[in-house]
Scaffold this motif. Structure first.
Motif, mmCIF file in Angstrom:
data_model
loop_
_atom_site.group_PDB
_atom_site.id
_atom_site.type_symbol
_atom_site.label_atom_id
_atom_site.label_comp_id
_atom_site.label_asym_id
_atom_site.label_seq_id
_atom_site.Cartn_x
_atom_site.Cartn_y
_atom_site.Cartn_z
ATOM 1 N N THR A 70 141.908 46.425 56.656
ATOM 2 C CA THR A 70 141.617 46.705 58.058
ATOM 3 C C THR A 70 140.110 46.623 58.313
ATOM 4 O O THR A 70 139.671 46.817 59.438
ATOM 5 C CB THR A 70 142.122 48.106 58.450
ATOM 6 N N GLU A 71 139.367 46.328 57.253
ATOM 7 C CA GLU A 71 137.917 46.237 57.384
ATOM 8 C C GLU A 71 137.527 45.000 58.191
ATOM 9 O O GLU A 71 138.087 43.928 58.036
ATOM 10 C CB GLU A 71 137.259 46.169 56.002
ATOM 11 N N GLU A 72 136.574 45.199 59.068
ATOM 12 C CA GLU A 72 136.005 44.105 59.841
ATOM 13 C C GLU A 72 134.502 44.118 59.639
ATOM 14 O O GLU A 72 133.940 45.130 59.256
ATOM 15 C CB GLU A 72 136.318 44.265 61.334
ATOM 16 N N CYS A 73 133.863 43.035 59.891
ATOM 17 C CA CYS A 73 132.416 42.929 59.692
ATOM 18 C C CYS A 73 131.664 42.989 61.017
ATOM 19 O O CYS A 73 130.598 42.393 61.165
ATOM 20 C CB CYS A 73 132.098 41.633 58.963
ATOM 21 N N THR A 74 132.202 43.718 61.963
ATOM 22 C CA THR A 74 131.607 43.787 63.293
ATOM 23 C C THR A 74 130.208 44.376 63.250
ATOM 24 O O THR A 74 129.278 43.841 63.865
ATOM 25 C CB THR A 74 132.501 44.617 64.232
ATOM 26 N N GLU A 75 130.016 45.471 62.530
ATOM 27 C CA GLU A 75 128.712 46.120 62.469
ATOM 28 C C GLU A 75 127.676 45.193 61.842
ATOM 29 O O GLU A 75 126.558 45.057 62.353
ATOM 30 C CB GLU A 75 128.805 47.412 61.663
ATOM 31 N N GLU A 76 128.054 44.514 60.761
ATOM 32 C CA GLU A 76 127.129 43.602 60.092
ATOM 33 C C GLU A 76 126.783 42.409 60.981
ATOM 34 O O GLU A 76 125.643 41.959 61.014
ATOM 35 C CB GLU A 76 127.714 43.115 58.768
ATOM 36 N N LEU A 77 127.782 41.923 61.717
ATOM 37 C CA LEU A 77 127.541 40.815 62.637
ATOM 38 C C LEU A 77 126.572 41.233 63.738
ATOM 39 O O LEU A 77 125.619 40.514 64.047
ATOM 40 C CB LEU A 77 128.851 40.325 63.254
ATOM 41 N N PHE A 78 126.803 42.392 64.329
ATOM 42 C CA PHE A 78 125.914 42.870 65.388
ATOM 43 C C PHE A 78 124.504 43.116 64.865
ATOM 44 O O PHE A 78 123.524 42.853 65.560
ATOM 45 C CB PHE A 78 126.470 44.130 66.047
ATOM 46 N N ASP A 79 124.387 43.633 63.641
ATOM 47 C CA ASP A 79 123.060 43.841 63.049
ATOM 48 C C ASP A 79 122.323 42.521 62.877
ATOM 49 O O ASP A 79 121.131 42.415 63.188
ATOM 50 C CB ASP A 79 123.170 44.557 61.701
ATOM 51 N N PHE A 80 123.030 41.504 62.404
ATOM 52 C CA PHE A 80 122.412 40.191 62.219
ATOM 53 C C PHE A 80 122.002 39.584 63.560
ATOM 54 O O PHE A 80 120.879 39.095 63.718
ATOM 55 C CB PHE A 80 123.365 39.248 61.480
ATOM 56 N N LEU A 81 122.905 39.617 64.545
ATOM 57 C CA LEU A 81 122.591 39.044 65.849
ATOM 58 C C LEU A 81 121.442 39.780 66.528
ATOM 59 O O LEU A 81 120.590 39.163 67.177
ATOM 60 C CB LEU A 81 123.827 39.051 66.746
ATOM 61 N N HIS A 82 121.398 41.105 66.361
ATOM 62 C CA HIS A 82 120.306 41.886 66.940
ATOM 63 C C HIS A 82 118.971 41.505 66.298
ATOM 64 O O HIS A 82 117.976 41.314 67.003
ATOM 65 C CB HIS A 82 120.577 43.384 66.761
ATOM 66 N N ALA A 83 118.953 41.379 64.985
ATOM 67 C CA ALA A 83 117.712 41.019 64.289
ATOM 68 C C ALA A 83 117.249 39.623 64.696
ATOM 69 O O ALA A 83 116.066 39.394 64.966
ATOM 70 C CB ALA A 83 117.921 41.090 62.774
ATOM 71 N N ARG A 84 118.181 38.681 64.766
ATOM 72 C CA ARG A 84 117.824 37.310 65.130
ATOM 73 C C ARG A 84 117.340 37.237 66.580
ATOM 74 O O ARG A 84 116.319 36.626 66.874
ATOM 75 C CB ARG A 84 119.017 36.390 64.934
ATOM 76 N N ASP A 85 118.062 37.890 67.487
ATOM 77 C CA ASP A 85 117.688 37.840 68.894
ATOM 78 C C ASP A 85 116.380 38.571 69.167
ATOM 79 O O ASP A 85 115.625 38.186 70.064
ATOM 80 C CB ASP A 85 118.803 38.397 69.766
ATOM 81 N N HIS A 86 116.093 39.606 68.399
ATOM 82 C CA HIS A 86 114.814 40.309 68.536
ATOM 83 C C HIS A 86 113.668 39.365 68.178
ATOM 84 O O HIS A 86 112.651 39.319 68.873
ATOM 85 C CB HIS A 86 114.791 41.551 67.638
ATOM 86 N N CYS A 87 113.829 38.609 67.121
ATOM 87 C CA CYS A 87 112.826 37.620 66.715
ATOM 88 C C CYS A 87 112.712 36.517 67.766
ATOM 89 O O CYS A 87 111.605 36.114 68.143
ATOM 90 C CB CYS A 87 113.203 37.040 65.359
ATOM 91 N N VAL A 88 113.831 36.034 68.257
ATOM 92 C CA VAL A 88 113.846 34.939 69.231
ATOM 93 C C VAL A 88 113.164 35.368 70.530
ATOM 94 O O VAL A 88 112.428 34.582 71.136
ATOM 95 C CB VAL A 88 115.295 34.477 69.508
ATOM 96 N N ALA A 89 113.373 36.597 70.946
ATOM 97 C CA ALA A 89 112.819 37.074 72.209
ATOM 98 C C ALA A 89 111.299 36.985 72.227
ATOM 99 O O ALA A 89 110.700 36.731 73.274
ATOM 100 C CB ALA A 89 113.266 38.508 72.466
ATOM 101 N N HIS A 90 110.678 37.163 71.088
ATOM 102 C CA HIS A 90 109.221 37.121 71.028
ATOM 103 C C HIS A 90 108.672 35.701 70.959
ATOM 104 O O HIS A 90 107.513 35.477 71.269
ATOM 105 C CB HIS A 90 108.719 37.917 69.823
ATOM 106 N N LYS A 91 109.476 34.735 70.561
ATOM 107 C CA LYS A 91 108.983 33.377 70.340
ATOM 108 C C LYS A 91 109.467 32.353 71.351
ATOM 109 O O LYS A 91 108.820 31.328 71.536
ATOM 110 C CB LYS A 91 109.396 32.903 68.945
ATOM 111 N N LEU A 92 110.579 32.601 72.005
ATOM 112 C CA LEU A 92 111.220 31.563 72.813
ATOM 113 C C LEU A 92 110.376 31.110 73.994
ATOM 114 O O LEU A 92 110.229 29.916 74.229
ATOM 115 C CB LEU A 92 112.590 32.027 73.312
ATOM 116 N N PHE A 93 109.803 32.016 74.742
ATOM 117 C CA PHE A 93 109.137 31.622 75.966
ATOM 118 C C PHE A 93 107.795 30.938 75.725
ATOM 119 O O PHE A 93 107.231 30.356 76.636
ATOM 120 C CB PHE A 93 109.009 32.820 76.907
ATOM 121 N N HIS A 94 107.320 30.958 74.494
ATOM 122 C CA HIS A 94 106.141 30.161 74.149
ATOM 123 C C HIS A 94 106.511 28.700 73.971
ATOM 124 O O HIS A 94 105.668 27.825 74.085
ATOM 125 C CB HIS A 94 105.481 30.694 72.868
ATOM 126 N N LYS A 95 107.781 28.420 73.707
ATOM 127 C CA LYS A 95 108.259 27.060 73.496
ATOM 128 C C LYS A 95 108.717 26.389 74.788
ATOM 129 O O LYS A 95 108.731 25.180 74.887
ATOM 130 C CB LYS A 95 109.442 27.039 72.509
#
Length: 97
Positions: A70-95
């Motif tokens: 019954t285990e799902e990887c929802t928490e790990e997925l959200f952690d990864f997406l949050h980390a990636r999107d946090h990085c993207v938010a700081h760099k995207l508008f310069h591009k």
């Protein structure tokens, strides 16, 4: 009425008789690259995102190795997406122009 016959007979009224139709040059269009995708790929290589991705991959491997769970990887997925999107938010508008 005469104009209609001319349109049917000769084509476009702006075309002069005897003129050959101009050949349109095929322009090679540069393939558009989404800046969001390139920044996301770069951000996934950072240490924080790589650590979150490793945790997500380990969870997925654990879940896929079991037939009944019954285990799902929802928490790990959200952690990864949050980390990636946090990085993207700081760099995207310069591009973006």
């Amino acid at each position: 009425m005469v104009f209609e016959k001319k349109m049917i007979t000769y084509g476009d009224p702006d075309d002069k008789e005897g003129d050959a139709p101009e050949e349109e040059e095929e322009e090679e269009e540069e393939e558009m690259v989404d800046p969001l995708e390139t920044v996301r790929a770069k951000c996934e290589q950072t240490a924080h995102c790589a650590h979150a991705k490793e945790r997500l991959d380990a969870c997925e491997a654990r879940v896929n190795s079991r037939s009944r769970t019954t285990e799902e990887c929802t928490e790990e997925l959200f952690d990864f997406l949050h980390a990636r999107d946090h990085c993207v938010a700081h760099k995207l508008f310069h591009k973006v122009k």
